[in-house]
Design an enzyme around this catalytic site. Structure first.
Site, PDB file in Angstrom:
ATOM      1  N   ASP A 181      11.604  15.357   9.491  1.00 58.01           N
ATOM      2  CA  ASP A 181      12.865  16.000   9.541  1.00 58.01           C
ATOM      3  C   ASP A 181      12.399  16.828  10.583  1.00 58.01           C
ATOM      4  OD1 ASP A 181      10.093  16.880   8.489  1.00 58.01           O
ATOM      5  OD2 ASP A 181      10.439  18.739   8.103  1.00 58.01           O
ATOM      6  N   GLU A 210       8.907  18.195   5.588  1.00 57.02           N
ATOM      7  CA  GLU A 210       7.107  18.876   6.990  1.00 57.02           C
ATOM      8  C   GLU A 210       7.660  20.163   7.697  1.00 57.02           C
ATOM      9  OE1 GLU A 210       3.868  19.445   9.651  1.00 57.02           O
ATOM     10  OE2 GLU A 210       6.529  19.323  10.423  1.00 57.02           O
TER      11      GLU A 210
HETATM   12  C1  LIG Z   1       2.007  20.402  14.466  1.00 60.27           C
HETATM   13  C2  LIG Z   1       3.425  19.935  13.168  1.00 60.27           C
HETATM   14  N1  LIG Z   1       3.868  19.144  14.497  1.00 60.27           N
HETATM   15  C3  LIG Z   1       3.953  21.149  13.299  1.00 60.27           C
HETATM   16  O1  LIG Z   1       4.958  21.880  14.142  1.00 60.27           O
HETATM   17  N2  LIG Z   1       3.917  21.982  11.808  1.00 60.27           N
HETATM   18  C4  LIG Z   1       5.123  22.521  11.757  1.00 60.27           C
HETATM   19  C5  LIG Z   1       5.143  22.798  10.085  1.00 60.27           C
HETATM   20  C6  LIG Z   1       5.274  24.238   9.111  1.00 60.27           C
HETATM   21  C7  LIG Z   1       4.826  24.711   8.564  1.00 60.27           C
HETATM   22  N3  LIG Z   1       5.743  25.390   8.088  1.00 60.27           N
HETATM   23  C8  LIG Z   1       6.771  25.512   9.085  1.00 60.27           C
HETATM   24  N4  LIG Z   1       6.511  24.950  10.099  1.00 60.27           N
HETATM   25  C9  LIG Z   1       4.044  23.599  12.600  1.00 60.27           C
HETATM   26  O2  LIG Z   1       3.232  24.079  12.856  1.00 60.27           O
HETATM   27  O3  LIG Z   1       4.482  24.916  12.544  1.00 60.27           O
HETATM   28 ZN    ZN Z   2       7.168  20.923  13.801  1.00 62.04          ZN
HETATM   29 ZN    ZN Z   3       5.439  18.000  13.963  1.00 59.46          ZN
END
Ligand SMILES: C[C@H](N)C(=O)N[C@@H](Cc1c[nH]cn1)C(=O)O
Ligand code: ZN
Ligand code: ZN
Length: 478
Positions: free
Chosen positions: A100, A167
């Site tokens: 996603d 995610e």
């Molecule tokens: C580090 C990873 N690629 C990422 O972008 N994770 C997001 C996860 C997230 C949680 N809520 C919305 N997105 C982030 O760290 O923002």
């Molecule tokens: Zn991300």
């Molecule tokens: Zn990511």
């Protein structure tokens, strides 16, 4: 055992086809946080499932049930579990990635269509939503598998896969699946180590291995009052305005220099000692790296160690937006009836959503009471996850260090990342094995931002790195 030179040649020789495949993946707008795109997240799962099967992976789609998002009941996209190889003399590696993406509109300020992969021949940049976060890294694995499948070569390790489509929206449903399948006889039983294929280098020149992630607690604070939107000429200075209350509340959360004003949140984290500070001093990083990737000279400090600690080992509070506020062009003279502020706190050990939630809720209730408003306040935690830190002297990391040296000719930076991948800790806790983050993209890729890109060299060399890591893993003493 070094990776076969034919493998490295194959990756170079097929680079254009691999980029074409990335373009196909990017063209599916699999935005998990937007209900209108839920069908696209499902389409992306089908696309990836077909690709995995075509390179010999035995897969299954796991239904994760339903959830409520913004008041709408929606089916969760399936997780894709896969396996390839079942040789008891080999190690078994579990690979995780997400298919996603974050939302993206050309009108957000993109120079190109976000869901059309655009290749800048001059810079070698592959521009499009998800190119770096996280479709490029997932496709890196397809590239590795394609070589072995076409040449009927066994992999040096057994592989298991866990790919998810939520995610970017809190990994709904995944923790339960991971915990269930980590039990004896479950799908992940027998896994020796985990490789998370997500995240980015710290800068634009030094490959990195990541051994820490911040956790997250995401809040929605709503102020409502009038039964409907009101005319500000008729009702201004005659009623309590929800937007005025909300702006006051948001203003009590964080200072412009990042200090968190919610009592107990910053205080929960012990300060770094001199030894820890040396870790940050050693990293290949400068203030210009952060300013280059932010696109402006706006770093909070001129001191590299302070900036790195702010990202890696301190909590941060960011205000993301206000739902229900007037935000269109023009000058509408409205008093919005109901507004919701969205903010999140990135967490570091020993913080968890469970010990932070009461502090946040208590703070907002007190601050609202001090306003003396007749409006109504509600606070919700939309999603969250705990922080994670791993042992980077483990053989899993040693194999990745060797692979990095072999492919890039340099030692990797060892980083803790400011972002969050909540399932990382779930893998570590429920499987009891080491988890490594092996990033593909650079620090200036613009994940979650406009003009997200992955450099062609990172996609191609990064694919070589993933394959080489498997060969190094096969060799290394447990
Ligand atoms: C580090 C990873 N690629 C990422 O972008 N994770 C997001 C996860 C997230 C949680 N809520 C919305 N997105 C982030 O760290 O923002
Ligand atoms: Zn991300
Ligand atoms: Zn990511």
């Amino acid at each position: 055992m070094p990776a076969p030179s034919e493998f490295l040649k194959y990756i170079d020789g097929n680079a254009d086809a691999f980029i074409k495949r990335l373009a196909e993946a990017v063209s599916i707008p699999s935005i998990s946080g937007d209900a209108r795109h839920r069908k696209d997240v499902f389409a992306m799962a089908d696309w990836l499932n077909a690709q995995l099967k075509s390179v010999g992976v035995e897969t299954q789609l796991v239904d994760l049930g339903r959830h409520t998002m913004d008041g709408e009941d929606l089916p969760l996209p399936p997780a894709i579990l896969g396996r390839l190889g079942n040789d008891s003399s080999k190690k078994t590696v579990l690979i995780y990635g997400h298919f996603d993406v974050q939302p993206a509109l050309k009108s957000d300020g993109w120079d190109t269509e976000p869901f059309t992969l655009t290749i800048n021949e001059q810079t070698g940049q592959l521009i499009g939503r998800g190119s770096s976060d996280d479709k490029g890294p997932i496709l890196g694995w397809l590239n590795v598998l394609q070589y072995h499948h076409e040449n009927k070569l066994p992999l040096p390790v057994n592989l298991k896969f866990c790919f998810e489509g939520m995610e970017e929206s809190g990994s709904e449903g995944l923790d339960d699946l991971v915990r269930r399948e980590s039990q004896k006889g479950g799908y992940f039983d027998g896994v020796d180590c985990v490789c998370i294929s997500d995240n980015y280098w710290l800068n634009t020149r030094t490959p990195a291995l990541t051994y820490g992630l911040r956790g997250l607690s995401y809040y929605k604070v709503t102020v409502s009052g009038p039964a409907r939107d009101l005319h500000s000429g008729v009702f201004g200075r005659t009623v309590h305005e929800p937007m005025t209350d909300l702006v006051h509340l948001l203003n009590t959360l964080v200072t412009p220099t990042g200090d968190i004003l919610i009592k107990g949140v910053d205080e929960m984290v012990p300060p770094a000692d001199e030894e820890e500070k040396k870790i940050y001093e050693k990293l290949d990083y400068s203030i210009s790296d952060i300013e280059q990737s932010a696109g402006a000279s706006i770093a909070l400090s001129d001191d590299k160690v302070n900036v790195l600690m702010g990202r890696m080992r301190q909590p941060s509070l960011s205000i993301h937006g206000i739902e229900g506020a007037f935000s269109a062009p023009g000058a509408k003279t409205v008093i919005p009836a109901k507004v919701s502020g969205k903010f999140s706190i990135r967490l570091v050990p020993p913080q968890t959503p469970d010990n932070i939630d009461p502090l946040v809720i208590d703070h907002l209730k007190k601050a609202f009471a001090e306003l003396g408003s007749k409006n109504t306040l509600t606070v919700e935690n939309l999603h969250g996850g705990k922080p994670w830190v791993a042992d980077h002297r483990h053989w899993n990391f040693e194999a990745a260090k060797k692979a990095t040296k072999a492919v890039y000719g340099q030692d990797p930076d060892l980083t803790r990342e400011g972002g969050s991948i909540p399932v990382t800790l779930t893998f570590a806790e429920s499987l009891g094995v080491n988890v490594l983050l092996l990033p593909m993209g650079r620090g200036d890729d613009g994940a979650h931002s406009t003009n997200e890109k992955l450099d062609r060299s990172n996609f191609i060399e990064g694919s070589k790195l993933l394959g080489t890591y498997l060969y190094e893993l096969a060799d290394i003493q447990k």
